[in-house]
Design a protein around this motif. Structure first.
Motif: not given
Lengths: 138, 138
Positions: B30-36, B38-45, B51-55
DNA sequence: AATTGTAGTGCAACGGAAGTGCATTTATTG
DNA sequence: CAATAAATGCACTTCCGTTGCACTACAATT
């Protein structure tokens, strides 16, 4: 020169040589200043000093910090009597996408917003981006 | 799941597994998401991919970028039909100084500002900071 | 004037986040 | 299936903010 010393002293900042120079530099600039700008202007000054000077200035109400969305922190002198903490004193900033400069539009205050139930605003930041006066004139 | 694929395709983004996951993650938040985040949520990514996906998402109008003044870029899904480029579609954001989360207040648009002669606004960013609903309730 | 303490300055280094180049893998299309 | 394009992953760079520690200048006190 004397005025700067006085201004700093009034705000509880000891007027060292470095600080006076920085203040002077900012006073002569019409746009918001980044740490790097000062660094380039005074090649011999150490980044840490500038960093801490700006922090001190900010704490003592000499300058206010501006977040113009470029990811770089900028600063501008507070006007005499400026009370940055008070919400009604918050003016907006304009960032030019062309020349990349940011200016304070001190006469333009941030309009009041009616927030949803439960939200309490303590601070506000409004940045408009586009083409500034200088650039649109060319 | 199918809806996500469709949504992405509609916006000209190839719905790869990774992208669907990221979209899903953002949709569930429900809140704005930082790259970090997502990084923490998907450790393997890999960070680059994120970064490029978000771009890509941003370019294609799937998400919009939010600068909440923390110095960290955040992103939130655009609503269906959201036209972030158009000025009248610019909503404001609220950053909580307590929980450090940023939310879109999509129903609150940025009020129109009368700029001085010569200034042309193309974009606007308004962030209110304070205590959010959740935190003020505690 | 000498001493002591505090505030200011400088150097070096760290850490987070954004961003880039290149190799590799995966998907798409003829 | 081959050829091409897109997506991903790894390594690395850069930029900026920030901190720790040593040194220096300044101010106050005796």
């Amino acid at each position: 020169m004397k005025e700067i010393e006085q201004r700093l002293t009034e705000n509880g900042v000891r007027p060292t040589a470095m600080r006076i120079l920085i203040y002077k530099y900012m006073a002569e600039s019409e746009v918001a200043i980044a740490l790097t700008d000062i660094e380039n202007a005074f090649a011999k000054a150490d980044r840490t000093t500038l960093f801490r000077t700006l922090k001190t200035f900010e704490q003592k109400g000499v300058v206010h910090q501006i977040d113009d969305g470029t990811g770089v922190q900028k600063y501008a002198l507070c006007e005499t009597g400026c009370n940055c903490e008070l919400e009604q004193d918050l003016h907006l900033h304009f960032h030019c996408n062309n020349c990349n400069e940011t200016v304070c539009l001190t006469e333009h205050k941030i309009p009041n917003i009616n927030l949803p139930e439960g939200y309490v605003a303590e601070d506000a930041n409004l940045v408009l981006k586009g083409i500034c006066e200088k650039c649109s004139a060319q």
